[in-house]
Design a protein around this motif. Sequence first.
Motif, PDB file in Angstrom:
ATOM      1  N   ARG A  93       0.078  13.715  -2.869  1.00 10.86           N
ATOM      2  CA  ARG A  93       0.976  12.608  -2.519  1.00 10.86           C
ATOM      3  C   ARG A  93       2.296  13.134  -1.959  1.00 10.86           C
ATOM      4  NH1 ARG A  93      -1.694  10.264  -6.816  1.00 10.86           N
ATOM      5  NH2 ARG A  93      -2.405   8.132  -6.511  1.00 10.86           N
ATOM      6  N   VAL A  95       3.035  16.040  -0.419  1.00 11.31           N
ATOM      7  CA  VAL A  95       2.988  16.617   0.927  1.00 11.31           C
ATOM      8  C   VAL A  95       2.727  15.524   1.967  1.00 11.31           C
ATOM      9  CG1 VAL A  95       0.522  17.247   0.861  1.00 11.31           C
ATOM     10  CG2 VAL A  95       2.089  18.553   2.278  1.00 11.31           C
ATOM     11  N   THR A  96       1.904  14.543   1.585  1.00  6.07           N
ATOM     12  CA  THR A  96       1.658  13.431   2.518  1.00  6.07           C
ATOM     13  C   THR A  96       2.939  12.630   2.720  1.00  6.07           C
ATOM     14  OG1 THR A  96      -0.596  13.340   1.635  1.00  6.07           O
ATOM     15  CG2 THR A  96       0.122  11.503   2.994  1.00  6.07           C
ATOM     16  N   GLU A  99       5.337  14.499   4.958  1.00  2.86           N
ATOM     17  CA  GLU A  99       4.984  14.410   6.385  1.00  2.86           C
ATOM     18  C   GLU A  99       5.275  13.021   6.926  1.00  2.86           C
ATOM     19  OE1 GLU A  99       1.100  15.705   7.352  1.00  2.86           O
ATOM     20  OE2 GLU A  99       1.422  17.759   6.651  1.00  2.86           O
ATOM     21  N   ARG A 103       7.855  11.971   9.854  1.00  2.00           N
ATOM     22  CA  ARG A 103       7.399  11.212  11.043  1.00  2.00           C
ATOM     23  C   ARG A 103       7.977   9.801  11.065  1.00  2.00           C
ATOM     24  NH1 ARG A 103       1.766  13.547  10.190  1.00  2.00           N
ATOM     25  NH2 ARG A 103       1.241  11.597   9.153  1.00  2.00           N
ATOM     26  N   THR A 106       6.619   4.164   8.092  1.00  2.00           N
ATOM     27  CA  THR A 106       6.905   3.317   6.927  1.00  2.00           C
ATOM     28  C   THR A 106       6.100   2.038   6.978  1.00  2.00           C
ATOM     29  OG1 THR A 106       8.775   2.437   8.158  1.00  2.00           O
ATOM     30  CG2 THR A 106       9.247   4.199   6.593  1.00  2.00           C
ATOM     31  N   GLN A 107       4.865   2.164   7.444  1.00  2.00           N
ATOM     32  CA  GLN A 107       4.038   0.960   7.538  1.00  2.00           C
ATOM     33  C   GLN A 107       2.721   1.158   6.814  1.00  2.00           C
ATOM     34  OE1 GLN A 107       3.647   0.004  11.688  1.00  2.00           O
ATOM     35  NE2 GLN A 107       5.549  -1.182  11.682  1.00  2.00           N
ATOM     36  N   GLY A 108       2.173   0.025   6.339  1.00  2.00           N
ATOM     37  CA  GLY A 108       0.870   0.034   5.717  1.00  2.00           C
ATOM     38  C   GLY A 108       0.814   0.935   4.493  1.00  2.00           C
ATOM     39  N   ALA A 109      -0.293   1.658   4.433  1.00  2.00           N
ATOM     40  CA  ALA A 109      -0.508   2.504   3.265  1.00  2.00           C
ATOM     41  C   ALA A 109       0.522   3.623   3.177  1.00  2.00           C
ATOM     42  CB  ALA A 109      -1.909   3.094   3.314  1.00  2.00           C
ATOM     43  N   ALA A 110       1.116   3.985   4.331  1.00  2.00           N
ATOM     44  CA  ALA A 110       2.145   5.027   4.311  1.00  2.00           C
ATOM     45  C   ALA A 110       3.303   4.630   3.410  1.00  2.00           C
ATOM     46  CB  ALA A 110       2.643   5.294   5.722  1.00  2.00           C
ATOM     47  N   LEU A 111       3.610   3.345   3.468  1.00  2.00           N
ATOM     48  CA  LEU A 111       4.711   2.850   2.628  1.00  2.00           C
ATOM     49  C   LEU A 111       4.383   3.026   1.151  1.00  2.00           C
ATOM     50  CD1 LEU A 111       7.437   1.435   3.028  1.00  2.00           C
ATOM     51  CD2 LEU A 111       6.270  -0.740   2.723  1.00  2.00           C
ATOM     52  N   LEU A 112       3.109   2.784   0.831  1.00  2.00           N
ATOM     53  CA  LEU A 112       2.697   2.926  -0.566  1.00  2.00           C
ATOM     54  C   LEU A 112       2.742   4.398  -0.998  1.00  2.00           C
ATOM     55  CD1 LEU A 112       1.590   1.619  -3.119  1.00  2.00           C
ATOM     56  CD2 LEU A 112      -0.711   1.916  -2.210  1.00  2.00           C
ATOM     57  N   VAL A 113       2.329   5.277  -0.112  1.00  2.00           N
ATOM     58  CA  VAL A 113       2.383   6.712  -0.439  1.00  2.00           C
ATOM     59  C   VAL A 113       3.822   7.123  -0.712  1.00  2.00           C
ATOM     60  CG1 VAL A 113       1.964   9.048   0.430  1.00  2.00           C
ATOM     61  CG2 VAL A 113       0.333   7.240   0.923  1.00  2.00           C
ATOM     62  N   HIS A 115       6.264   5.239  -1.595  1.00  2.00           N
ATOM     63  CA  HIS A 115       6.724   4.581  -2.818  1.00  2.00           C
ATOM     64  C   HIS A 115       6.224   5.315  -4.060  1.00  2.00           C
ATOM     65  CE1 HIS A 115       7.913   1.339  -5.465  1.00  2.00           C
ATOM     66  NE2 HIS A 115       6.688   1.301  -5.959  1.00  2.00           N
ATOM     67  N   GLN A 116       4.932   5.634  -4.044  1.00  2.00           N
ATOM     68  CA  GLN A 116       4.370   6.335  -5.215  1.00  2.00           C
ATOM     69  C   GLN A 116       4.974   7.735  -5.382  1.00  2.00           C
ATOM     70  OE1 GLN A 116       0.093   6.313  -5.078  1.00  2.00           O
ATOM     71  NE2 GLN A 116      -0.048   4.129  -5.567  1.00  2.00           N
TER      72      GLN A 116
ATOM     73  N   ILE B   7      -0.001  -3.942  -0.600  1.00  2.00           N
ATOM     74  CA  ILE B   7      -0.861  -2.788  -0.264  1.00  2.00           C
ATOM     75  C   ILE B   7      -1.439  -2.196  -1.548  1.00  2.00           C
ATOM     76  CG2 ILE B   7      -0.875  -0.488   0.785  1.00  2.00           C
ATOM     77  CD1 ILE B   7       1.558  -1.514   2.447  1.00  2.00           C
ATOM     78  N   PRO B 228      -3.418   7.179   4.870  1.00  2.00           N
ATOM     79  CA  PRO B 228      -2.725   8.307   5.521  1.00  2.00           C
ATOM     80  C   PRO B 228      -3.362   9.650   5.154  1.00  2.00           C
ATOM     81  CG  PRO B 228      -1.189   6.955   4.262  1.00  2.00           C
ATOM     82  CD  PRO B 228      -2.558   6.557   3.858  1.00  2.00           C
ATOM     83  N   ALA B 230      -2.428  13.731   5.438  1.00  2.00           N
ATOM     84  CA  ALA B 230      -1.417  14.756   5.753  1.00  2.00           C
ATOM     85  C   ALA B 230      -1.998  15.784   6.709  1.00  2.00           C
ATOM     86  CB  ALA B 230      -0.963  15.438   4.459  1.00  2.00           C
ATOM     87  N   ASN B 289      -3.718   8.068  -0.380  1.00  3.81           N
ATOM     88  CA  ASN B 289      -3.718   9.223   0.539  1.00  3.81           C
ATOM     89  C   ASN B 289      -4.908  10.122   0.243  1.00  3.81           C
ATOM     90  OD1 ASN B 289      -2.072   9.946  -1.956  1.00  3.81           O
ATOM     91  ND2 ASN B 289      -2.467  11.960  -1.070  1.00  3.81           N
TER      92      ASN B 289
END
Lengths: 470, 335
Positions: A93, A95-96, A99, A103, A106-113, A115-116, B7, B228, B230, B289
Amino acid sequence: MENLEAKFAGLLHWERRKRREQTLLAVSCYAAALAIILSPFDIYLPNPWLRWLAPVALFFSLAPWFLHRARWRLGDSARALVKLDKTLGLEERAVTAWELSTRKETQGAALLVLHQAEERLRSLEPRAVSPRRWNWPAYAALPLLALWFMLLWFDFDRGDEQARYGGPPTLAHRLREYSRELQEKAKNEGLRETLNLSRELEKTAQKNIEAKSADESVKKELAGAAGKFAAAAQSSAEKSSFSNGASEQSLKDLKAEIEATRDLLQLPEPAQANQETGQRWMERLAAMPQLKRQFENSEGGGQGLGQKELKSFLDKLEQQVTGELDRRSLIDAQQYLEQLMKQGQGAKGENYARSGAPGEQDPSAEGAREKNPNSLPGKEPGKQDQDSGSLSELRPGASTQVKGLLGEGESSALDFKGKPTAGKSAVPQAEITASYRRQAEQELNSERVPDALKETIRNYFLSLGEVKSK
Amino acid sequence: MQSVEEIEQRIVNARRTFDGLRAEMARMIVGHEELIEQVFIALVCGGHCLLEGVPGLGKTLMVRSLGETLSLSFSRIQFTPDLMPADITGTNMLTDDPSGRKIFEFQRGPLFAHIVLADEINRATPKTQSALLEAMQEQSVTVGGKMHRLENPFMVLATQNPIEMEGTYPLPEAQVDRFFFKLLLQFPSRAELARIADLTTAAPPSALREVLDAPGILQMRQWVREVPLADVVKDYAVRLVLSTHPQLKQANGSGGLAQRFVMYGSSPRGLQSLILAAKGRALLAGRPNVSFDDIRSLLLPSLRHRLILNLEADAEGVNAEKILSEVAEQVPEVE
């Protein structure tokens, strides 16, 4: 989001710092190891104290390359975050999220990553999560530095400091060299007092070398040593029957003549000649001017001495000669020590600079004795040699021989041509005969002359004096 | 724009759906939990599976049960040497229209179902096998110059028997490559076997509950692609795939078995399958992820059928699983 970025920045900053520390420790380790390996080459440094800077110089030479090689790259950041994920069980989580944050996704699942990740890294303490871990260079650096320091402290890298460095020798070293020379001379000539005191002097010098004593403290000890030499010389003077007017050369001649006479005494004499011994000795003594003078000065002029009396006389005479030589050697040493005490640092440096490259000459032979060659062992104290210093203009009848000691290394010679001057030789024949006889005795004592011929040769040289006297 | 809570909720829902599916399948199928998970991953990723196992291990039952729990239409095609392409795709039949005119009407074949079980696919001729190519890749069939769309979602679950090779036609590489996963059915353990005996010799269990429908699956397919990934994880997957290529040994650092026994490594489809499957696994695990573990755990089903081994491998008894296991051990997660 900003909080998460700050966390990532803090973590990466910490990791960079650890990398730098480890790199510098590795450089320290390698610098210390190289300093140890290169320590034998310290002699090529222009100044001996520069060797203490060797690790520092190596460190600063190696550090840029090591730091460049271990520079922080983008992949290192990813690696650090993957390591964080593994440590905290974040299943990539962190490192993702890192990244995604770089980049700006901040949309979709990226926002959740994000946040977590932010939630799980809220209490992140980089130093606690990823503490320093020392590798082997870190553990080896200090011991290697300590080893290098010990080696230098105990002069492991230098051996004989004087021989290997171009710098001036210390007073203690010069004293030790002088004491060794003095011992050598005393052994050769049988100078007992000189031998004893020179041994003591060497011990004193050695002690000061080991203790790395300063020249000033050595000088204090020199004063004591000079006093001992003076006392011993005074004691010998009371027993001596020779006047100060007798030259050292004449004393040595006398000693050689005594040796030659002893050899003659060991020759078998015909029985009928026993009664004529005294007369025969007097005839032979004509070829031994120094010994003859002593016979003449003795009671009865040496007339009527039997073989035993003659031996006894020679023993006593030899003892007196040796004692006188011993005394003069002691005075010589005392004067040398006093000159050493008076010498300053500037004079030492100057003297040493004149000694040439290391190894070509024994530097300890220089110094005070160079200033006053009469202080050399074997020279008569207080008496100036006429031929010392610059060469005088050649004139008819003057000696064309340049005096000096032949040592190792290159030498040169000058040939002079000139018309011989008519007149009498300045050297008495008796001295020349005695000189030849001494040389003959020396040669006879060596192995080069067969035993069967020794007596014939000896008789020939003795006959030279007899012919003259007849 | 969706909020974080929305989400998070949809990921939780995906996880719950999968848990429900697993529970329902467990009522009918003993063991094979990992296999069921991988089939479901293939389904939510829009892929097809090639199931390999000896007869009687429950392949057909598993596919049928899957269709029931997902509320999807199911059809089974028993592949035989005399099966023709039209038998599976459908054909134009001459019929009368309401006005009495003779017209050709397309009679849909068994491919027109959400889940198609192509049983013993290697028994059909290559011609018939090829009929599946367009269906699997394009999700459509063309008959009489007219293209017919297949059901959506559409999934082919083909089976083949690894021991009865007499009278079979090995699948061409191009077709094998179109399978998302190749799954191996292992013989059940002692406890599982006893449980199978109990389950099949007693009163049949009640009908399976539907846990997901077609729109739900399509929705999940969309979510999977939003997971996502990485770059460092993607790079790991890329290096794994490259490591199966013996001619690229210098580039990827692998060696050993792949270097010696592989003739051709995985195609780019292998990488696509691997990454997409990893995303599906992450989603079903309730994680937003992809992790290294996702990639590693799906390496075998994604790539095992994409390696073409040389004769030496046959002689030495080395299979793709062994090679891929070694690759997974050798390739570091972060370079």
